[in-house]
Write a protein that holds these residues in place. Structure first.
Motif, PDB file in Angstrom:
ATOM      1  N   GLU A  93       0.832  -1.208   0.000  1.00  0.00           N
ATOM      2  CA  GLU A  93       0.000   0.000   0.000  1.00  0.00           C
ATOM      3  C   GLU A  93       0.872   1.266   0.000  1.00  0.00           C
ATOM      4  O   GLU A  93       0.469   2.307  -0.527  1.00  0.00           O
ATOM      5  N   TYR A  94       2.064   1.158   0.572  1.00  0.00           N
ATOM      6  CA  TYR A  94       2.984   2.304   0.560  1.00  0.00           C
ATOM      7  C   TYR A  94       3.435   2.609  -0.874  1.00  0.00           C
ATOM      8  O   TYR A  94       3.590   3.772  -1.246  1.00  0.00           O
ATOM      9  N   ASN A  95       3.651   1.560  -1.681  1.00  0.00           N
ATOM     10  CA  ASN A  95       3.990   1.780  -3.094  1.00  0.00           C
ATOM     11  C   ASN A  95       2.828   2.417  -3.851  1.00  0.00           C
ATOM     12  O   ASN A  95       3.034   3.265  -4.730  1.00  0.00           O
ATOM     13  N   ALA A  96       1.601   2.007  -3.501  1.00  0.00           N
ATOM     14  CA  ALA A  96       0.423   2.605  -4.142  1.00  0.00           C
ATOM     15  C   ALA A  96       0.361   4.104  -3.821  1.00  0.00           C
ATOM     16  O   ALA A  96       0.091   4.923  -4.707  1.00  0.00           O
ATOM     17  N   LEU A  97       0.642   4.452  -2.579  1.00  0.00           N
ATOM     18  CA  LEU A  97       0.636   5.868  -2.177  1.00  0.00           C
ATOM     19  C   LEU A  97       1.783   6.641  -2.832  1.00  0.00           C
ATOM     20  O   LEU A  97       1.643   7.820  -3.151  1.00  0.00           O
ATOM     21  N   LEU A  98       2.920   5.960  -3.051  1.00  0.00           N
ATOM     22  CA  LEU A  98       4.028   6.588  -3.779  1.00  0.00           C
ATOM     23  C   LEU A  98       3.606   6.888  -5.221  1.00  0.00           C
ATOM     24  O   LEU A  98       3.882   7.971  -5.742  1.00  0.00           O
ATOM     25  N   TYR A  99       2.951   5.905  -5.864  1.00  0.00           N
ATOM     26  CA  TYR A  99       2.509   6.125  -7.244  1.00  0.00           C
ATOM     27  C   TYR A  99       1.527   7.297  -7.329  1.00  0.00           C
ATOM     28  O   TYR A  99       1.563   8.095  -8.267  1.00  0.00           O
TER      29      TYR A  99
END
Length: 308
Positions: A93-99
């Motif tokens: 989910e942290y990668n999703a927020l980064l994107y």
């Protein structure tokens, strides 16, 4: 046709992950180099050369997977790929927020190292367990949990896809659930080789520590729709930090998150990062709903040829 970028969580790591992107794309190299500057260990050495035992330590694994997935994402962005919606399983989910440009990488890579450390330290090793229940319905799983809740902590950790639910909690109670699961309709029940009862209420103190670190992190309004593990719904500007805290000790509603995307017209899924487990979960969820989907997994350079 809507597209979703999805990102894997802990357990997908392997020695050598991300190396071909690092060697061939300057934008991926920059991500790994930045992670090395921010962290107190050599993430490049561990990701590319191992050893696996060290790479699998939770406080190493989490920033390692985050960095690898982000490096691959930056390559895809450079090639002009975009998504309408994004989500990630637990750590992912942290990668999703980064994107979605809601958080910055230098803050996030340090944050997830702390997240891993807190999750590992909160429950002494050997006191907590997790187990996968295969071929069991949500209602039967809830009945099993309800029947054992007076004997110790037992909760649902991950609703991965139809027929695959992970339970979490105190060692003795989870081991008893595994022995009893077939009576409740499970085809198979297996203890997982993890060192802590992730996504259980036992980890609430880890969430509270993370909350203090999140106070120092700047969070912006997402530029792309992000679906939260905790709610299986879109995050709002004002609840991102709260959801990330709860995500440490609450259930991950992955199957329900995929259903949300399918219901909203997403038929094209791209899994970005090591492993292929999310692709399998999406396939099963879409099949249950009788929706035809296109799923691609990008974990190695060779996967780019199929996509771009």
């Amino acid at each position: 046709m809507k597209t979703a970028f999805v990102f894997p969580g802990q357990g997908s790591q392997y020695v050598g992950m991300g190396k071909d992107f690092y060697d061939n794309f300057e934008v991926a190299k920059e991500v790994f180099d930045m992670a090395n500057e921010e962290l107190d260990f050599d993430i490049i050495e561990l990701c590319f050369n191992g050893p696996m035992e060290e790479l699998s330590l939770t406080e190493i694994t989490q920033p390692a997977i985050l960095t690898t997935s982000y490096a691959i994402l930056k390559v895809l962005e450079q090639k002009g790929l975009k998504a309408d919606v994004t989500a990630g399983l637990s750590l992912g989910e942290y990668n999703a927020l980064l994107y979605a440009r809601a958080i910055g990488f230098s803050d996030t890579v340090k944050l997830v190292q702390k997240r891993g450390k807190y999750m590992q330290e909160t429950v002494p090793e050997g006191e907590g367990k997790m187990a996968a229940l295969i071929g069991m319905s949500i209602s039967d799983t809830e009945k099993l949990i309800n029947d054992l809740k007076d004997e110790g902590i037992i909760e649902a950790a991950n609703y991965n896809c139809p027929g695959q639910i992970v339970i979490t909690g105190e060692k003795d109670t989870i081991e008893k659930a595994v022995k009893m699961a077939k009576k409740y309709g499970a085809k198979k029940a297996v203890l997982l080789p993890v060192s802590a009862p992730f996504h259980s209420s036992l980890l609430k103190p880890a969430g509270e520590k993370l909350e203090k670190d999140l106070e120092k992190v700047s969070v912006e309004s997402p530029e792309v729709d992000v679906i939260s593990n905790v709610t299986a719904d879109y995050v709002e500007d004002n609840n991102i930090k709260d959801l990330l805290v709860k995500q440490v000790y609450k259930s991950v509603y992955w199957e329900q998150s995929i259903e949300k995307m399918l219901n909203d017209g997403v038929t094209n899924f791209i899994e970005i990062g090591p492993g292929k487990s999310l692709s399998a979960f999406i396939k099963k969820t879409a099949k249950m709903k009788k929706i035809k989907v296109n799923i691609k997994n990008i974990s190695k350079m060779a996967d780019l040829d199929n996509l771009v």
